[in-house]
Design an enzyme around this catalytic site. Structure first.
Site, PDB file in Angstrom:
ATOM      1  N   GLU A 240     -14.512 -16.878  56.071  1.00  0.00           N
ATOM      2  CA  GLU A 240     -14.121 -18.318  55.815  1.00  0.00           C
ATOM      3  C   GLU A 240     -13.228 -18.309  56.486  1.00  0.00           C
ATOM      4  O   GLU A 240     -12.551 -18.467  57.231  1.00  0.00           O
ATOM      5  CB  GLU A 240     -15.191 -18.657  54.707  1.00  0.00           C
ATOM      6  CG  GLU A 240     -16.067 -19.060  54.757  1.00  0.00           C
ATOM      7  CD  GLU A 240     -16.727 -19.603  53.437  1.00  0.00           C
ATOM      8  OE1 GLU A 240     -15.858 -19.290  52.872  1.00  0.00           O
ATOM      9  OE2 GLU A 240     -17.962 -19.487  53.012  1.00  0.00           O
TER      10      GLU A 240
ATOM     11  N   ASP B 236     -21.149 -23.096  59.088  1.00  0.00           N
ATOM     12  CA  ASP B 236     -20.469 -23.201  57.863  1.00  0.00           C
ATOM     13  C   ASP B 236     -21.541 -23.038  56.452  1.00  0.00           C
ATOM     14  O   ASP B 236     -21.477 -24.830  56.705  1.00  0.00           O
ATOM     15  CB  ASP B 236     -19.103 -23.726  57.654  1.00  0.00           C
ATOM     16  CG  ASP B 236     -18.500 -23.817  56.279  1.00  0.00           C
ATOM     17  OD1 ASP B 236     -18.720 -23.016  55.393  1.00  0.00           O
ATOM     18  OD2 ASP B 236     -17.654 -24.780  56.120  1.00  0.00           O
TER      19      ASP B 236
ATOM     20  N   ASP C 285      -7.872 -20.831  51.530  1.00  0.00           N
ATOM     21  CA  ASP C 285      -9.198 -21.285  51.254  1.00  0.00           C
ATOM     22  C   ASP C 285      -9.902 -21.538  50.115  1.00  0.00           C
ATOM     23  O   ASP C 285     -10.071 -20.291  49.168  1.00  0.00           O
ATOM     24  CB  ASP C 285      -9.648 -20.614  52.445  1.00  0.00           C
ATOM     25  CG  ASP C 285     -11.718 -21.307  52.187  1.00  0.00           C
ATOM     26  OD1 ASP C 285     -11.689 -22.316  51.723  1.00  0.00           O
ATOM     27  OD2 ASP C 285     -12.852 -21.120  53.488  1.00  0.00           O
TER      28      ASP C 285
ATOM     29  N   LYS D 126     -25.150 -21.631  46.770  1.00  0.00           N
ATOM     30  CA  LYS D 126     -24.048 -20.774  47.137  1.00  0.00           C
ATOM     31  C   LYS D 126     -23.338 -19.663  46.099  1.00  0.00           C
ATOM     32  O   LYS D 126     -23.319 -18.685  45.844  1.00  0.00           O
ATOM     33  CB  LYS D 126     -23.383 -21.346  47.895  1.00  0.00           C
ATOM     34  CG  LYS D 126     -22.789 -19.909  49.143  1.00  0.00           C
ATOM     35  CD  LYS D 126     -21.219 -21.061  49.811  1.00  0.00           C
ATOM     36  CE  LYS D 126     -20.399 -20.143  50.209  1.00  0.00           C
ATOM     37  NZ  LYS D 126     -19.279 -20.811  51.347  1.00  0.00           N
TER      38      LYS D 126
END
Lengths: 222, 608
Positions: free
Chosen positions: B169, B8, B191, B71
């Site tokens: 994800e 992850d 999420d 990211k």
């Protein structure tokens, strides 16, 4: 829809190819005659419009377990590649058959028909509705630029709910029609005509509903 | 011996997991039991590179050379850098297509920063498992576009990892959550992470995980909440604008805001407190209700994608059997309240929201290595794909939320008399105009001149299980064909990545040629073993003389394997594949035929 009647599906590579003995994509002669190699037979189902979506789902999962490349990682690369194409075919078939509108259109294509042919006439009541809704959407865009859009927005919400109700009704009519089409042995032409009329209306209403929903809830830009 | 790991790679924190021999996923923890590695890289003046907790500790002191949330810039250009980013970092303005952080003499792209985090995770996994880690499954936000996905793959490559699969994800979270679930269920995964928001709707049934729809916002997350709260406290601190605007003060405020936000997940009130570099102490009381007013618009923004995903899945909120919360930001009570209101049920958070994505990545790694034959993930393309047609319109060939692999064929014609070529412009996105969509590739196919409307160009879009798009265009009348693997570009070319690989110290130290040779040999042995098995199991499908041809190619490869030229071994392996392709296709056809003849599929689903 991308499926046209002058093409057929190759079971080996999953491509649509011109109707011929060997597949133009991979050169392999299909193991079953091209006529039978349609989405219905892929799932072992008769070519009937009324189908049990849960049963279709179970068949889809069973085929996926058999052909999905993720479960064939220990096989030779050429076989894995073939499995990608087989799974693509299975996925497309499921996507087409699970949705009544897509299924209906596909079924028409199998009978050499499409909505475009002899069906350009939109029912006048529907045309008026389309026009009215488009105008309301325009109005909403306009008042949004000026600020307070709450009033027009609630009108568009009402239109949306109305269209959703219409979708449900049409869905019911379509299923009833599917049953009649499947049962019509002698008078196939009439059944096809009726199915086309419902599909056409459903097609318009669904597009309209999507436009309205999109306007009420704009996509976030990526 | 090697093991495939699941990673992850988060905006705020990253972690690595694997599937144990007992079929249960586990995260890798360090000696002190901590599994989370902050996704932070700090470059010291002495030339040292810190990753993780050590780097994070330096963020308030050295904000400009301590890169957080890289990211958010993966696969993006300078046009995605906002004012707050500019206040904090120094960017290299040389190439507007790639975000590069300037650190002293060097500039680092987001994939390079992420690669440093991945290397740290790889190191930890190798230490914990005692085996080499060469291949990985990495998770990405469901709403990442192709460029952002490619950038993530490149980061893996730079870290010395072969990225076997990118998994969305929320899907990964569902894999971890539904591991033991045997009844059929519709599940929504909400999420909200540090930098991105995703929502996915899945159907779970006896080990099959079918993604029905996915949606999200790639630039919305907990960072935005910290940002907003930091601005709020600085506004009220009565500082001069130059002090309030300084990088250091901003970083201090952000850190204090983040801590206060976390405390307010359980407490009703708290204080935001931090000390300025000149010793001034800033303290501000904060009620939970105040925080909620401040962040309500951000939370509201997550609900639109939820409703869209439900519509795409063809489900009403009350048809969802379970709602699963993922990501640290879902600890915020207001977020839970809004999710509860939307779906009309209490959301589940029984798995640690920080770990659930990594655990799911570990499960998918296990599936791909053959460790869980009972589970299968049926994933979708998150964004529509198509080509540009007359008038700059985006014509969709593959709609978003289509299950992959998939293949679509469409025939196009020309608009102008005697065109000698057709331009194929491959696009991604949901907008109507080509100019509003993301351009993935552009190529041209020569055609036989014909009057407008008479030429026939067949375009085939094929997406494999990895989500890689291949586009083929063919002039139907001449059968002339052109095909491209659409490799999304985002400013960094393959050559630049290669160059980075050569430059990186790790790779200079190891013998690249030796590694390539070992890999080529392993691959060759695998193919030999698999072919041998196919010959044995499916002998009845062989045509006359075919076994001899396949065995001859196997023999040549066996002889070649002892050589030290990896390219030669690769070529011989390819040759064997080529020779055995028709055989493999027959095996697949036969298997498909058997499936068709199997009339009672629904009643007799085999439970492998």
């Amino acid at each position: 829809m991308t499926i046209t009647t002058d093409t057929t599906l190759c079971l080996n590579c999953g491509k649509h190819t011109a109707r011929q003995l060997a597949c133009g994509g991979c050169g392999v002669v299909p193991s079953s005659p091209a006529r039978e190699a349609d989405y219905f037979s892929l799932f072992g189902l008769p070519r009937k419009l009324a189908l049990d979506v849960d049963d279709l789902g179970a068949r889809y999962y069973a085929l996926s377990r058999r052909f999905h490349p993720d479960l064939l990682q220990d096989r030779p690369p050429a076989e894995r590649e073939a499995s990608v194409r087989a799974t693509a075919l299975v996925n497309n078939a499921y996507r087409t058959l699970k949705d009544p509108l897509r299924r209906g259109l596909y079924w028409l294509s199998l009978h050499g028909e499409s909505l475009g042919r002899h069906n350009e006439r939109v029912p006048p009541a529907l045309a008026a509705r389309v026009f009215e809704v488009q105008e309301k959407i325009e109005e909403l865009r306009d008042v949004r630029k000026r600020g307070d859009a709450a009033c027009v927005e609630s009108e568009v919400h009402a239109i949306r709910d109305d269209l959703r109700g219409q979708m449900r009704d049409l869905g019911g009519r379509l299923v009833a029609n599917f049953r009649r089409s499947d049962g019509a042995d002698g008078d196939g032409a009439a059944a096809i005509g009726e199915t086309k009329a419902v599909l056409s209306e459903l097609h318009y209403v669904r597009t309209l509903l999507r436009d309205v929903e999109k306007e009420l809830e704009p996509q976030w830009s990526v | 011996m090697e093991r495939i790991v699941g990673i992850d790679l988060g905006t705020t924190n990253s972690l690595v997991a694997y599937l144990g021999d007992d079929g249960v996923p586990r995260v890798v923890a360090d000696a002190s039991g901590r599994a989370l590695v902050p996704s932070v890289v700090s470059f010291t003046a002495e030339g040292e590179v810190l990753v993780g907790d050590g780097a994070r500790a330096r963020a308030p002191v050295e904000p400009a050379t301590t890169i957080q949330s890289a990211k958010r810039f993966m696969g993006l250009g300078l046009d995605h850098v906002n004012a707050a980013d500019r206040q904090r970092y120094v960017f290299d303005e040389g190439d507007p297509a790639v975000v590069r952080f300037r650190v002293g003499e060097r500039a680092y792209s987001a994939p390079e920063i992420s690669a440093l985090v991945l290397k740290e995770l790889k190191r930890r996994a190798q230490a914990a498992l005692g085996v080499e880690v060469r291949r990985a499954v990495i998770t990405v936000p469901a709403y990442f576009n192709d460029s952002q996905r490619q950038a993530t793959k490149d980061a893996g490559r730079l870290a010395g990892l072969e990225v076997l699969r990118l998994v969305n994800e929320p899907t990964a979270a569902a894999l971890a959550y539904g591991l033991d679930r045997r009844d059929a269920a519709a599940v929504a995964i909400y999420d909200l992470g540090g930098g991105t928001f995703d929502v996915s709707i899945l159907r779970l049934e006896r080990g099959i995980f079918e993604v029905k729809a996915t949606n999200g916002d790639t630039r919305l997350g907990g960072d935005d909440i910290d940002e907003r709260l930091a601005a709020w406290v600085l506004e009220r601190a009565g500082l001069s604008s130059s002090v309030a605007a300084s990088r250091e003060v901003q970083a201090l405020a952000r850190r204090a805001a983040e801590d206060a936000k976390c405390r307010l997940s359980t407490a009703d009130r708290t204080e935001i407190a931090f000390t300025l570099p000149d010793g001034t102490r800033i303290v501000r009381r904060l009620e939970r209700a105040e925080l909620e007013t401040l962040i309500a618009p951000l939370v509201e923004r997550t609900l639109g994608p939820c409703r869209q995903a439900l519509r795409d899945a063809g489900l009403r909120p009350d048809e969802i059997d379970a709602v699963v919360l993922v990501g640290g930001s879902t600890r915020i009570p207001l977020v839970r309240a809004r999710v509860r209101a939307l779906f009309g049920r209490e959301p589940l958070a029984d798995l640690d929201p920080d770990q659930v994505v990594a655990l799911g990545a570990g499960v998918q790694a296990g599936i791909l290595s053959g460790g869980r034959k009972d589970m299968l993930l049926l994933d979708v393309v998150p964004l529509s794909l198509g080509i540009e047609t007359m008038g700059g319109v985006m014509t969709r060939l593959i709609e978003r939320n289509t299950t992959i692999p998939t293949s679509v064929t469409e025939t196009f014609t020309t608009a102008v008399d005697n065109q000698t070529a057709v331009d194929v412009h491959v696009l991604q996105g949901e907008r109507e105009l080509a100019s509003d969509c993301r351009s993935l590739a552009r190529f041209s196919i020569p055609i036989e001149p014909a009057p407008a409307g008479f030429a026939r160009v067949e375009v085939v879009f094929m997406i494999d299980a990895n989500g890689i798009l291949n586009v083929t265009a063919r002039d139907v009348r001449t059968a002339k064909e052109r095909s491209v693997d659409v490799k999304p570009s985002y400013g960094l070319t393959d050559e630049q990545i290669e160059h980075m690989l050569e430059e990186s110290i790790d790779h200079a130290e190891e013998d690249v040629a030796a590694r390539l040779l070992a890999e080529a040999r392993t691959d060759a042995e695998t193919v030999l073993r698999q072919t041998e098995r196919a010959l044995r199991d499916s002998a009845m499908l062989l045509e006359s003389g075919e076994e001899e041809r396949v065995r001859a190619a196997m023999g040549v490869l066996r002889d070649g394997i002892v050589g030290s030229d990896y390219n030669a071994i690769r070529e011989l392996t390819d040759r064997l594949n080529e020779v055995s392709t028709p055989f493999a296709q027959r095996i697949m056809s036969a298997s498909l035929k058997r499936a068709l003849e199997h009339k009672h599929v629904s009643g007799g689903v085999s439970w492998v």
